[in-house]
Design a protein around this motif. Structure first.
Motif, short mmCIF file in Angstrom:
data_model
loop_
_atom_site.label_atom_id
_atom_site.label_comp_id
_atom_site.label_asym_id
_atom_site.label_seq_id
_atom_site.Cartn_x
_atom_site.Cartn_y
_atom_site.Cartn_z
N GLY A 34 -21.85 3.69 -9.64
CA GLY A 34 -21.52 2.28 -10.71
C GLY A 34 -20.08 2.51 -11.06
N ALA A 35 -19.05 3.34 -10.18
CA ALA A 35 -18.21 2.91 -10.59
C ALA A 35 -17.03 2.14 -11.01
CB ALA A 35 -17.08 4.31 -9.90
N LYS A 36 -16.55 1.41 -11.90
CA LYS A 36 -15.30 0.34 -11.87
C LYS A 36 -13.61 0.36 -11.23
CE LYS A 36 -18.77 -1.63 -13.02
NZ LYS A 36 -19.10 -2.76 -12.58
N SER A 37 -13.54 1.92 -11.53
CA SER A 37 -12.02 2.41 -11.01
C SER A 37 -12.08 3.18 -10.14
CB SER A 37 -11.59 2.05 -12.22
OG SER A 37 -10.43 2.74 -11.79
N PRO A 38 -11.90 3.53 -8.65
CA PRO A 38 -11.99 4.61 -7.94
C PRO A 38 -11.19 4.83 -7.83
CG PRO A 38 -13.57 2.84 -7.17
CD PRO A 38 -13.50 2.37 -7.98
N VAL A 39 -11.03 6.53 -7.76
CA VAL A 39 -9.60 6.45 -6.80
C VAL A 39 -9.53 7.72 -5.46
CG1 VAL A 39 -9.33 8.80 -7.91
CG2 VAL A 39 -7.39 7.77 -6.93
N VAL A 40 -9.32 6.92 -4.52
CA VAL A 40 -9.61 7.62 -2.56
C VAL A 40 -8.48 9.30 -2.86
CG1 VAL A 40 -9.99 7.48 -0.65
CG2 VAL A 40 -10.92 6.13 -2.40
N ILE A 41 -8.81 10.41 -1.95
CA ILE A 41 -7.50 11.08 -1.47
C ILE A 41 -7.73 11.65 -0.45
CG2 ILE A 41 -6.91 12.88 -1.84
CD1 ILE A 41 -7.61 13.76 -5.07
N GLU A 42 -6.63 11.20 0.32
CA GLU A 42 -7.42 10.36 1.62
C GLU A 42 -6.32 11.66 2.51
OE1 GLU A 42 -9.06 10.76 4.55
OE2 GLU A 42 -11.04 9.50 3.70
N ASP A 43 -6.36 12.12 4.01
CA ASP A 43 -5.42 12.24 4.56
C ASP A 43 -4.41 12.39 5.24
OD1 ASP A 43 -7.60 13.29 5.89
OD2 ASP A 43 -6.12 15.18 6.98
N SER A 44 -5.56 10.53 6.49
CA SER A 44 -5.02 10.23 7.74
C SER A 44 -5.07 8.32 7.28
CB SER A 44 -6.98 10.60 8.24
OG SER A 44 -7.70 9.52 7.62
N GLU A 45 -4.67 8.02 8.65
CA GLU A 45 -4.72 6.86 8.62
C GLU A 45 -5.99 6.23 8.59
OE1 GLU A 45 -1.26 5.39 11.82
OE2 GLU A 45 -1.16 7.73 11.21
N ASN A 46 -6.55 6.55 8.89
CA ASN A 46 -8.28 5.58 9.09
C ASN A 46 -8.56 5.42 7.05
OD1 ASN A 46 -8.32 4.65 11.88
ND2 ASN A 46 -9.27 6.49 12.45
N MET A 106 -9.07 0.00 -3.35
CA MET A 106 -8.80 1.20 -4.02
C MET A 106 -7.37 1.95 -3.94
SD MET A 106 -12.65 3.10 -3.34
CE MET A 106 -14.75 2.42 -2.91
N ARG A 107 -7.55 2.26 -5.35
CA ARG A 107 -6.19 3.63 -5.39
C ARG A 107 -6.09 5.05 -4.03
NH1 ARG A 107 -3.70 6.93 -9.98
NH2 ARG A 107 -1.72 7.70 -9.48
N CYS A 108 -5.94 4.76 -3.79
CA CYS A 108 -5.73 6.01 -2.78
C CYS A 108 -4.67 6.78 -2.49
CB CYS A 108 -5.38 5.38 -1.25
SG CYS A 108 -5.68 6.48 -0.60
N LEU A 109 -4.51 8.24 -2.63
CA LEU A 109 -3.40 9.30 -3.18
C LEU A 109 -3.60 10.35 -1.60
CD1 LEU A 109 -4.29 9.94 -6.40
CD2 LEU A 109 -3.07 8.82 -5.57
N ALA A 110 -2.26 10.18 -0.76
CA ALA A 110 -2.34 10.66 0.10
C ALA A 110 -2.00 12.26 -0.04
CB ALA A 110 -1.60 10.04 0.81
N ARG A 139 3.90 7.34 7.30
CA ARG A 139 2.76 6.73 7.51
C ARG A 139 1.53 6.35 7.02
NH1 ARG A 139 0.77 9.14 13.42
NH2 ARG A 139 0.10 10.34 12.21
N LEU A 140 1.26 7.47 6.45
CA LEU A 140 0.48 6.82 5.00
C LEU A 140 0.57 5.87 3.98
CD1 LEU A 140 -1.29 10.09 4.65
CD2 LEU A 140 -2.14 8.53 6.31
N ALA A 141 2.41 6.56 3.63
CA ALA A 141 3.28 5.45 2.64
C ALA A 141 2.78 4.04 3.43
CB ALA A 141 3.94 5.85 2.02
#
Length: 211
Positions: A155-167, A177-181, A190-192
């Motif tokens: 039920g999240a309205k403001s999730p953030v994702v933490i990733e390390d890949s282009e996919n 979603m906001r994404c921190l790489a 490339r991620l930026a």
């Protein structure tokens, strides 16, 4: 304030990417495809193993029909021998707990693989009931379904994702979603370019989240 943190698993929670890619390098060399570690990670990190198989075949690897089962078996054996956590993850999870911010894991990997890597590091109990796998949902990154499903379940309205890949970054951006790489092996350029906010140390995350 974000109301859910969605972690990728390999390369974000556990430092497994180099280990897994070295296994793939050794395996693919047997089938005529010779890659450096940098090439292998650039080509395959963040993909599904079916996608890895198809791309490797396009590059000239003569892979057998049962290759995905074979490579999973070899990777699992290597990961069981020891997969360290990404530095700073225990402290980050403790801070999220203290701030009462829920978190989960969403990965293109199989649940069995996450049980191997997270299980040996004491994180399985934290993530076993909040785990979203492409193999279970039938849809992997860069499709945003994994992240959208996780957010919907919480039920999240403001999730953030933490990733390390282009996919992974692509999936997060497609999910709006906001994404921190996390860029552990290069400058993250490339991620930026894809729309992520790049960081190089897990200790930076609390500040980025406003904790």
């Amino acid at each position: 304030m974000h109301d859910l943190v969605i972690f990728d698993c390999d390369g974000v929670l556990v430092d497994s990417e180099v280990l897994s890619n070295q296994v793939m390098i050794d395996n693919l060399a047997q089938y005529g495809l010779h890659l450096t570690l940098a090439e292998c990670m650039s080509l395959f990190v963040g993909g599904t193993m079916t996608g890895v198989r198809d791309k490797a075949r396009d590059l000239g690897a003569d892979l057998p029909d049962d290759w995905t089962d074979q490579i999973y078996s070899e990777i699992y054996e290597r990961l069981r021998a020891g997969t360290p956590l990404v530095e700073g993850i225990p402290e980050l999870l403790t801070q999220l707990d203290a701030a009462s911010i829920p978190y989960c894991v969403a990965s293109n990997g199989r649940p069995e693989k996450m049980q191997i890597t997270l299980g040996q590091n004491g994180l399985w109990e934290r993530f076993s009931t909040v785990m979203f796998s492409a193999h279970v949902l039938g849809s992997g990154k860069p499709d945003p379904t994994l992240f959208l499903t996780a957010a919907q379940q919480f039920g999240a309205k403001s999730p953030v994702v933490i990733e390390d890949s282009e996919n992974g970054v692509t999936a997060a951006i497609r999910a709006n979603m906001r994404c921190l790489a996390y860029a552990a092996h290069d400058d993250g350029a490339r991620l930026a370019t894809l729309g992520a906010e790049v960081f190089t140390d897990m200790s930076h995350v609390p500040g980025l989240l406003g904790l």
